[in-house]
Scaffold this motif. Structure first.
Motif, PDB file in Angstrom:
ATOM      1  N   ILE B 398       0.630  -1.174   0.064  1.00  0.00           N
ATOM      2  CA  ILE B 398      -0.212  -0.196  -0.154  1.00  0.00           C
ATOM      3  C   ILE B 398       1.247   0.914  -0.020  1.00  0.00           C
ATOM      4  N   GLY B 399       1.791   1.162   0.554  1.00  0.00           N
ATOM      5  CA  GLY B 399       2.845   2.355   1.093  1.00  0.00           C
ATOM      6  C   GLY B 399       3.378   2.511  -0.173  1.00  0.00           C
ATOM      7  N   ASN B 400       3.961   1.823  -0.988  1.00  0.00           N
ATOM      8  CA  ASN B 400       4.168   1.628  -2.600  1.00  0.00           C
ATOM      9  C   ASN B 400       3.306   2.000  -3.802  1.00  0.00           C
ATOM     10  N   ILE B 401       1.793   2.172  -3.689  1.00  0.00           N
ATOM     11  CA  ILE B 401       1.300   2.580  -3.998  1.00  0.00           C
ATOM     12  C   ILE B 401       1.284   3.912  -4.366  1.00  0.00           C
ATOM     13  N   THR B 402       1.399   4.761  -2.819  1.00  0.00           N
ATOM     14  CA  THR B 402       0.794   5.967  -2.547  1.00  0.00           C
ATOM     15  C   THR B 402       2.368   6.377  -2.583  1.00  0.00           C
ATOM     16  N   SER B 403       3.271   5.582  -3.260  1.00  0.00           N
ATOM     17  CA  SER B 403       5.265   6.039  -2.558  1.00  0.00           C
ATOM     18  C   SER B 403       4.899   7.438  -3.473  1.00  0.00           C
ATOM     19  N   PHE B 404       4.996   8.812  -3.544  1.00  0.00           N
ATOM     20  CA  PHE B 404       5.548   9.964  -4.116  1.00  0.00           C
ATOM     21  C   PHE B 404       6.613   9.878  -4.594  1.00  0.00           C
ATOM     22  N   ASN B 405       7.791  10.312  -3.748  1.00  0.00           N
ATOM     23  CA  ASN B 405       9.131  10.559  -3.412  1.00  0.00           C
ATOM     24  C   ASN B 405       9.907  10.707  -3.925  1.00  0.00           C
ATOM     25  N   ILE B 406      10.039   9.189  -3.855  1.00  0.00           N
ATOM     26  CA  ILE B 406      10.875   8.446  -5.258  1.00  0.00           C
ATOM     27  C   ILE B 406      10.291   9.278  -6.748  1.00  0.00           C
ATOM     28  N   ILE B 407       9.148   8.642  -7.235  1.00  0.00           N
ATOM     29  CA  ILE B 407       8.635   9.465  -8.566  1.00  0.00           C
ATOM     30  C   ILE B 407       9.293  10.531  -8.342  1.00  0.00           C
ATOM     31  N   PHE B 408       8.802  11.430  -7.518  1.00  0.00           N
ATOM     32  CA  PHE B 408       8.974  12.848  -8.137  1.00  0.00           C
ATOM     33  C   PHE B 408       9.883  13.717  -8.370  1.00  0.00           C
ATOM     34  N   PHE B 409      11.053  12.789  -7.160  1.00  0.00           N
ATOM     35  CA  PHE B 409      12.458  13.380  -6.877  1.00  0.00           C
ATOM     36  C   PHE B 409      12.801  13.064  -8.202  1.00  0.00           C
ATOM     37  N   LEU B 410      12.802  11.811  -8.473  1.00  0.00           N
ATOM     38  CA  LEU B 410      13.702  11.264  -9.699  1.00  0.00           C
ATOM     39  C   LEU B 410      12.649  11.571 -10.808  1.00  0.00           C
ATOM     40  N   THR B 411      12.034  11.170 -11.551  1.00  0.00           N
ATOM     41  CA  THR B 411      12.189  11.333 -12.342  1.00  0.00           C
ATOM     42  C   THR B 411      10.949  12.652 -12.710  1.00  0.00           C
ATOM     43  N   GLY B 412      10.142  12.942 -11.877  1.00  0.00           N
ATOM     44  CA  GLY B 412       8.577  13.883 -12.402  1.00  0.00           C
ATOM     45  C   GLY B 412       8.145  13.243 -13.007  1.00  0.00           C
ATOM     46  N   LEU B 427       2.697   8.267 -11.495  1.00  0.00           N
ATOM     47  CA  LEU B 427       1.871   6.969 -10.441  1.00  0.00           C
ATOM     48  C   LEU B 427       0.574   7.586 -10.289  1.00  0.00           C
ATOM     49  N   LEU B 428      -0.507   7.453  -9.981  1.00  0.00           N
ATOM     50  CA  LEU B 428      -1.545   7.607  -9.502  1.00  0.00           C
ATOM     51  C   LEU B 428      -1.649   8.947  -8.360  1.00  0.00           C
ATOM     52  N   VAL B 429      -0.823   8.830  -8.177  1.00  0.00           N
ATOM     53  CA  VAL B 429      -0.453   9.673  -7.065  1.00  0.00           C
ATOM     54  C   VAL B 429       0.289  10.874  -7.570  1.00  0.00           C
ATOM     55  N   THR B 430       1.185  10.881  -8.222  1.00  0.00           N
ATOM     56  CA  THR B 430       1.943  12.338  -8.466  1.00  0.00           C
ATOM     57  C   THR B 430       1.717  12.361  -9.856  1.00  0.00           C
ATOM     58  N   TRP B 431       0.434  11.817 -10.300  1.00  0.00           N
ATOM     59  CA  TRP B 431      -0.027  11.991 -11.553  1.00  0.00           C
ATOM     60  C   TRP B 431      -1.248  12.658 -10.767  1.00  0.00           C
ATOM     61  N   LEU B 432      -1.825  12.286  -9.951  1.00  0.00           N
ATOM     62  CA  LEU B 432      -2.615  13.268  -9.260  1.00  0.00           C
ATOM     63  C   LEU B 432      -2.029  14.832  -8.457  1.00  0.00           C
ATOM     64  N   TYR B 433      -1.051  14.455  -8.263  1.00  0.00           N
ATOM     65  CA  TYR B 433      -0.829  15.903  -7.798  1.00  0.00           C
ATOM     66  C   TYR B 433      -0.143  17.088  -9.027  1.00  0.00           C
ATOM     67  N   SER B 434       0.099  16.029 -10.154  1.00  0.00           N
ATOM     68  CA  SER B 434       0.727  17.427 -11.415  1.00  0.00           C
ATOM     69  C   SER B 434      -0.735  17.400 -12.126  1.00  0.00           C
ATOM     70  N   LEU B 435      -1.943  17.166 -11.496  1.00  0.00           N
ATOM     71  CA  LEU B 435      -3.224  17.327 -12.695  1.00  0.00           C
ATOM     72  C   LEU B 435      -3.296  18.704 -11.371  1.00  0.00           C
ATOM     73  N   THR B 436      -3.513  18.046 -10.350  1.00  0.00           N
ATOM     74  CA  THR B 436      -3.906  19.433  -9.779  1.00  0.00           C
ATOM     75  C   THR B 436      -3.324  20.899  -8.267  1.00  0.00           C
ATOM     76  N   ILE B 437      -2.285  20.335  -9.290  1.00  0.00           N
ATOM     77  CA  ILE B 437      -1.031  21.293  -8.305  1.00  0.00           C
ATOM     78  C   ILE B 437      -0.694  22.258  -9.412  1.00  0.00           C
ATOM     79  N   GLU B 438      -0.269  21.236  -9.969  1.00  0.00           N
ATOM     80  CA  GLU B 438       0.312  22.043 -11.461  1.00  0.00           C
ATOM     81  C   GLU B 438      -0.405  22.778 -12.535  1.00  0.00           C
ATOM     82  N   GLU B 439      -1.515  21.441 -13.109  1.00  0.00           N
ATOM     83  CA  GLU B 439      -2.181  21.952 -13.945  1.00  0.00           C
ATOM     84  C   GLU B 439      -3.297  22.651 -13.584  1.00  0.00           C
ATOM     85  N   GLY B 440      -3.771  22.214 -12.653  1.00  0.00           N
ATOM     86  CA  GLY B 440      -5.354  22.628 -12.130  1.00  0.00           C
ATOM     87  C   GLY B 440      -6.374  21.875 -12.530  1.00  0.00           C
ATOM     88  N   ASP B 441      -6.334  20.794 -13.245  1.00  0.00           N
ATOM     89  CA  ASP B 441      -7.781  20.194 -13.581  1.00  0.00           C
ATOM     90  C   ASP B 441      -8.036  18.996 -11.989  1.00  0.00           C
TER      91      ASP B 441
END
Lengths: 440, 477, 313
Positions: B398-412, B427-441
């Motif tokens: 479960i932790g890995n499903i929502t693991s944000f840091n690895i992807i965000f800092f390594l590859t974005g 991952l779903l969580v980093t996609w979610l991050y770019s969609l909401t925080i960066e793109e505004g969807d």
């Protein structure tokens, strides 16, 4: 003992609460990082001037903060109340800032309007003007201009080499390195190809929202197909162009693995740190459409000049500011030709002032800073301001629906899916439809 | 097959029936609960039905009564005067606003548009206030009713001081839980509800709260993701698949690696165990943004690793391992491998403790019986470790499903997929991050948040059943 | 509820087994010795892999390289810097608000660790030892809520803080870090579960209130779990990036935490000088030294905490 601890905790909690709630709001201005110190000093001067003129203290603390001018508008729109009183944006954000009820205040101070109209090129005035409720207003105060230029490694390249992409390409091939790193994948970076024009006639082939009309947009024509095919040859060649490496474009430049970088003035300090005295600056090169790339009516050996968006950075006023009455006077002071000249001398910013070339000291090619300015000015002959006007949608269509990614994918052709002219045209048609507002 | 389906259906139906029955039961009991003090209570208690604190005042519990009265007045004032925060009212108007999400479009010389976002938020807040008010209302009635009962038994109603003292004793749990409940209500439940509601609106990148309005759109965002033709629909399944693949490989590779490392360190004859362990714990102690950004730079094209590989003649030109990798496969393998560096020490720690607890007598006995070391390991150590770490496996999945840091800092999230916000390693969580925080969807982001929640929740349920089984089982042998 | 594995930890039993093992080692064959040597080799190789990036970043925080008089701060391909100096640290202190970031983070970390520790221990104690009607209900709710990853609702949190007029303040960050911390009570609950109920019952018979029992009897014997909780909540703010970035905003650099500040040195265009990797390395070193030291000193408690939490699931 226990009571003492309890009292201590209470004191701490209440003091922290007070700390959180009792902030007085300073007057905040966002500018690009490279001019933050400069404008902080200018604002100190302004405050002194204000106090002498009005005979009273300036009622707010002034904070000039660094904000990325590319993303400032978005950050600001995320939360207008928490935003600054004055912010710097590139003019192409105007549409977004004016969408719906409008986030910025039109300029109404007559002196300021007069100054804007007297000192700016008409092209800039056109793009900062917008109609609201049947009336036409100016919404921003331009003070800087920007365009893309070429940074190159003088260890490898001479001033003649950088006149054409082919010249650079050849040197790259001899040294088995890359010709060019582009700093990003967005629609601003690819404008060196999208906005390319015929070097002889100056005719530009792409049409983007001309006269503010959505339908006046065209991407797919023989010339653009030829240009895109040339771009593909350039990007897919092992010694051609590439997207900056994950060490950063500075590292590409420094290690000599890329001979040139396309960037704006805001990349200057980093480029200088990468190459030191070996850094050269030039206007963007030309390239020649060969038989391999010529399509349809385009004759081989047509010479194209790389283009650039030529934008203005301007100050706009947050309409939610509670200090509106002070802002226009500040802007009047911060955007005079004199202040622009000082900023140019100190920060190597390209002034928006239309007579800068003739009247400013130090506009010479003797120094690298002078070259930086001149190269940008030259690019003004080969570019257009981003034509999005007050239409927020155009900006979204052009930048945000992944059309730039798709274009770069054609250029890079990583999986060989764009080997045929037909597949290129098909994808270009798709990009054109995105520009026209369709969802792919 | 069909039979089992039927059985499943029947079980499901009976569950629903059970739920409905218990719900109606609950309602009946609540009504009875509500009526009882009115029938049996004193005048004061009856008065509490209309004026909060009346009963307490009647019983001369002035402070308590005063508090209830103040709360009631405060609530009524807020509810009917609709105080504005950031130009948006809280109170009965907020309830109406919650359904309309604003009507005023504003103009550049006049006011701003209604802020749909705040309207939704304050709507939820107002519902919350009403719920809190109802709860206080009930406790106000019962507070007086208990005093009635005490009087009947010949006791005096409790004084305020006694009530406070109870907070330190029989009601100590209330004192201890209240701050957390308040905190969780405001900063976890409220935002979560809010995000769920957003999933049913058209709050996308073209909406700026305060400049234009957004509105309710029903299930449109959900259908967009599953049946739509657009970018989001095209990318949802690939991102989901990669998220699960990633979670699977990240979990098991670290798990196996961690066990091996623990075995290595705990191998009889290896000295300085503490030193070795400390070396590997360093990556846990180091803030991840530091270690991951460092590794990203280390592996970048002009970093030392590439230089070394080129000197050794393994590569003839720089190789992009992460965001700029030529294929998705390269980047994915890279992040999984780098994750070993972060993840193995964790498993090592977990299993080290367990290894020391392996029932050694059995182990020794087996060895004396002539079993080889490997056999002993396979038949005793391994089953024991697997048995005891299964819950950990599931939590780390479960932790890995929502693991944000690895992807965000390594590859974005890169390598980039032309035409999509979601890159190849998103991952779903980093996609979610770019969609909401960066793109505004924000709306689509919320739908993805809900799905991530469903996935993690079902995995947790599984782990719960597992750990229940574990608890019921007395011995594993 | 004693964990069944505990029974195998019977100390005398263990000592005996160790003794047996020692005898065995003496009579080990050459092949056994060879496997031990192999194990050492493997451990050394792995240690090198694990330490490589860390040593690298430490080395480069002391890198002072210039080109034509201009400081070079980007990543370079040589493992050992060509020249050493303190320039990165000097630049960090004079050209960026790093000192502010450091104290901001310290401020946030201190308060959120005080609040979080109190909350976590309270909730854990309630869930473990106090019996009341809605206990089961609260437990279930806590589990379900805990599943929703916190940052998914970060936008909503941002707007809630905004309507409290708290965005772009460190106080907001403390609030966010501490508010939900009580939900992370499992490990501490596991610890309290092991404390025998008889201890509490005998105190009750002596007339102690629940509050007294908690503060006078339970807390004094809970040092390991207090330290574990405090350690995690103190180091949390030094490691968190997302909340700090969204809540503190991007432009007011004076109130950033170290994570946000340092991130922009290698990403984004906040710095006119571009990528400043060596400055990032220097800042990282300053942040990492206290945090890592703290971790290593408290290692025992940390390991106890995570392992007990994991095995319970």
């Amino acid at each position: 003992m226990k009571n003492k601890i309890l009292i201590m905790i209470l004191v701490v909690i209440s003091s922290v609460t007070l700390y959180g709630c009792s902030r007085s709001k300073p007057l905040v201005i966002w500018v690009g990082a490279e001019v933050q110190d400069f404008f902080q000093e200018k604002m100190e001067e302004y405050v002194i001037m204000f106090e002498e003129r009005e005979g009273r203290a300036f009622p707010f603390e002034v904070q000039v903060r660094a904000a990325d001018t590319g993303t400032a508008a978005g950050t600001f729109l995320d939360d207008m109340d928490a935003g600054p009183d004055i912010l710097t944006v590139a003019h192409d954000n105007l549409g977004r800032l004016l969408s719906g009820a409008g986030a910025i205040r039109p300029i109404q101070n007559e002196a300021l309007i007069a100054q804007i109209e007297a000192t700016n090129p008409q092209a800039f005035i056109d793009v900062i003007r917008a109609d609201v409720q049947g009336q036409s207003f100016l919404f921003g105060v331009p003070y800087e201009a920007q365009s893309l230029i070429l940074y190159y490694n003088r260890n490898y390249l001479s001033a003649e080499d950088v006149e054409t992409w082919e010249g650079i390409w050849e040197v790259a091939q001899t040294n088995n390195v890359r010709s060019l790193s582009i700093t990003g994948a967005d629609g601003f970076n690819n404008s060196f190809l999208v906005l390319a024009s015929d070097a002889e006639t100056g005719e530009r082939f792409v049409r983007l929202y001309e006269e503010g009309v959505l339908e006046n947009t065209e991407f797919v024509n023989d010339e653009m197909i030829s240009i895109v095919r040339w771009g593909q040859a350039f990007f897919s060649h092992p010694n051609g162009a590439r997207l900056a490496s994950d060490s950063g474009w500075e590292a590409d430049l420094r290690t000599g693995t890329s001979l040139t970088v396309i960037g704006g003035a805001w990349h200057f300090r980093a480029a200088q740190a990468a190459l030191g005295n070996d850094l050269g600056v030039a206007k963007l090169p030309r390239f020649t459409i060969t038989e391999d790339h010529a399509h349809g009516s385009v004759s081989p050996n047509t010479v194209m000049q790389s283009g650039s968006f030529t934008d203005t950075k301007m100050f706009v006023m947050n309409r939610s500011s509670d200090k509106l009455e002070y802002l226009e006077d500040i802007l009047l002071f911060l955007t005079t030709p004199e202040v622009q000249e000082q900023s140019f001398l100190r920060n190597q910013t390209l002034p928006a002032y239309k007579n800068a070339l003739e009247s400013f000291e130090g506009m010479t090619a003797d120094t690298i800073q002078g070259q930086l300015i001149l190269a940008q000015l030259e690019m003004f002959n080969h570019g257009i301001p981003q034509p999005f006007g007050r239409e927020a949608r155009f900006n979204v269509f052009y930048y945000q629906r992944q059309a730039p990614d798709r274009l770069l994918a054609i250029f890079r052709n990583t999986n060989n899916q764009f080997n045929t002219v037909e597949s290129i045209i098909e994808e270009m048609n798709l990009i054109e439809r995105i520009w026209l507002g369709e969802r792919p | 097959m069909i039979e089992s389906k039927n059985r499943l259906f029947n079980r499901f139906m009976s569950k629903i029936k059970h739920f409905i029955a218990s719900f109606t039961n609950f309602l009946k009991r609540s009504i009875k609960h509500f009526k009882r003090p009115f029938k049996e209570g004193s005048k004061g208690t009856k008065g509490s039905y209309f004026i909060m604190g009346f009963g307490n005042l009647y019983h001369k519990q002035y402070i308590k009564g005063g508090l209830f009265l103040t709360l009631q007045l405060l609530f009524l004032i807020i509810f009917f005067t609709n105080p504005k925060v950031n130009n948006t009212p809280i109170g009965f108007q907020a309830i109406r606003n919650f359904f309309t999400l604003g009507t005023e479009v504003g103009d550049i010389f006049g006011g701003l548009a209604d802020n749909s976002m705040l309207m939704m938020l304050f709507g939820v807040v107002t519902f919350g206030l009403i719920a809190v008010f109802l709860a206080t209302y009930k406790s106000n009635i019962y507070s007086s009713f208990y005093s009635d009962l005490r009087l009947k038994e010949g006791n005096k109603p409790t004084t305020f001081k006694e009530d406070l003292a109870e907070l330190l004793d029989s009601r100590f749990h209330i004192l201890l839980l209240t701050p957390t409940i308040l905190g969780v209500l405001t900063f976890t439940i409220l935002p979560t509800l809010f995000m769920i509601f957003i999933a049913f609106t058209n709050f996308d990148r073209e909406v700026v709260p305060g400049l234009n309005l957004f509105e309710w759109v029903g299930f449109a965002n959900f259908t967009e993701i599953f049946t739509g033709q657009g970018e989001i629909a095209n990318r949802f399944i690939p991102v989901l698949t990669w998220t699960l693949t990633w979670a699977f490989f990240a979990t098991f590779s670290c798990y196996i690696g961690g066990i091996l490392l623990a075995l290595l360190i705990n191998k009889p004859g290896v000295r300085l165990k503490k030193l070795w362990r400390t070396i590997f714990i360093l990556t846990i102690a180091l803030p991840q943004f530091i270690s991951l950004l460092a590794v990203q730079q280390l592996l970048s094209e002009h970093g030392p690793v590439n230089a070394m590989l080129m000197q050794l003649g393994i590569l003839d030109q720089p190789f992009a391992f992460l965001g700029q990798a030529r294929t998705a496969f390269t980047a994915r393998v890279s992040v999984i491998v780098i994750n070993l560096w972060i993840g193995i020490p964790f498993t090592m720690l977990m299993t080290s403790g367990i290894l020391m607890n392996v029932p050694k007598d059995t182990y020794e006995a087996a060895q004396i019986d002539g079993a080889s070391k490997f056999q002993a390991f396979r038949n005793i150590t391994l089953p024991y470790i697997i048995f005891i770490t299964t819950p950990y496996l599931i939590t780390s999945f479960i932790g890995n499903i929502t693991s944000f840091n690895i992807i965000f800092f390594l590859t974005g999230g890169d390598p980039n997929v032309p035409g999509s916000v979601a890159g190849q390693t998103d991952l779903l969580v980093t996609w979610l991050y770019s969609l909401t925080i960066e793109e505004g969807d924000v709306n689509i982001g919320s739908v993805i948040a809900i799905f991530t929640f469903i996935i993690t929740a079902s995995a947790t349920l599984l782990s719960y059943r597992r750990s229940k089984a574990y608890k019921e089982e007395d011995t594993f042998q | 509820m004693m964990n069944q594995t505990e029974t195998h930890l019977n100390p005398s039993n263990k000592v005996m087994l160790e003794g047996m093992k020692d005898k065995k080692i003496k009579s080990q064959s050459a092949s056994n010795r060879r496997s031990t040597i192999l194990a050492y080799v493997a451990l050394v190789v792995l240690s090198v892999i694990w330490l490589y990036p860390i040593v690298w970043i430490v080395l480069h925080s002391f890198r002072a390289e210039f080109r034509d008089g201009i400081f070079v701060g980007i990543v370079v391909s040589n493992y050992f810097p060509r020249s050493f100096g303190l320039d990165n640290f000097i630049r960090l202190f004079t050209m960026t608000p790093f000192i502010r970031w450091f104290f901001n983070t310290l401020f946030v970390a201190t308060f959120s660790f005080i609040f979080s520790t109190v909350l976590v221990l309270s909730v854990a104690y309630v869930m473990s030892k106090l019996k009341f009607k809605q206990r089961k209900f609260f437990l279930n709710i806590a589990i379900i809520i805990g599943l929703f990853p916190g940052f998914m609702s970060i936008i909503a949190i941002y707007y809630i803080l905004k309507s409290l007029n708290l965005t772009e303040t460190l106080f907001a960050l403390i609030l966010v870090y501490s508010a939900g911390s009580g939900l992370g009570f499992y490990v501490a609950k596991g610890f309290f579960d092991i404390i025998p109920n008889s201890l509490i019952e005998s105190a009750r018979l002596d007339g102690a209130t629940n509050a007294k029992i908690f503060t006078k009897i339970i807390l004094p014997i809970s040092k390991p779990i207090i330290i574990y909780t405090a350690l995690l909540s103190f180091t949390g703010p030094w490691m968190d990036f997302i909340f700090a970035r969204v809540i503190l905003g991007e432009t007011n650099r004076e109130i950033h935490t170290v994570a946000v500040g340092l991130y922009y040195m290698v990403h984004g265009s906040q710095y006119a000088d571009g990528n400043q990797f060596t400055m990032f390395a220097a800042g990282s070193l300053i942040v990492a030294i206290p945090i890592v030291t703290l971790f290593l000193v408290m290692q025992r408690y940390y390991i106890e905490g995570v392992t007990s939490g994991a095995v319970k699931g």
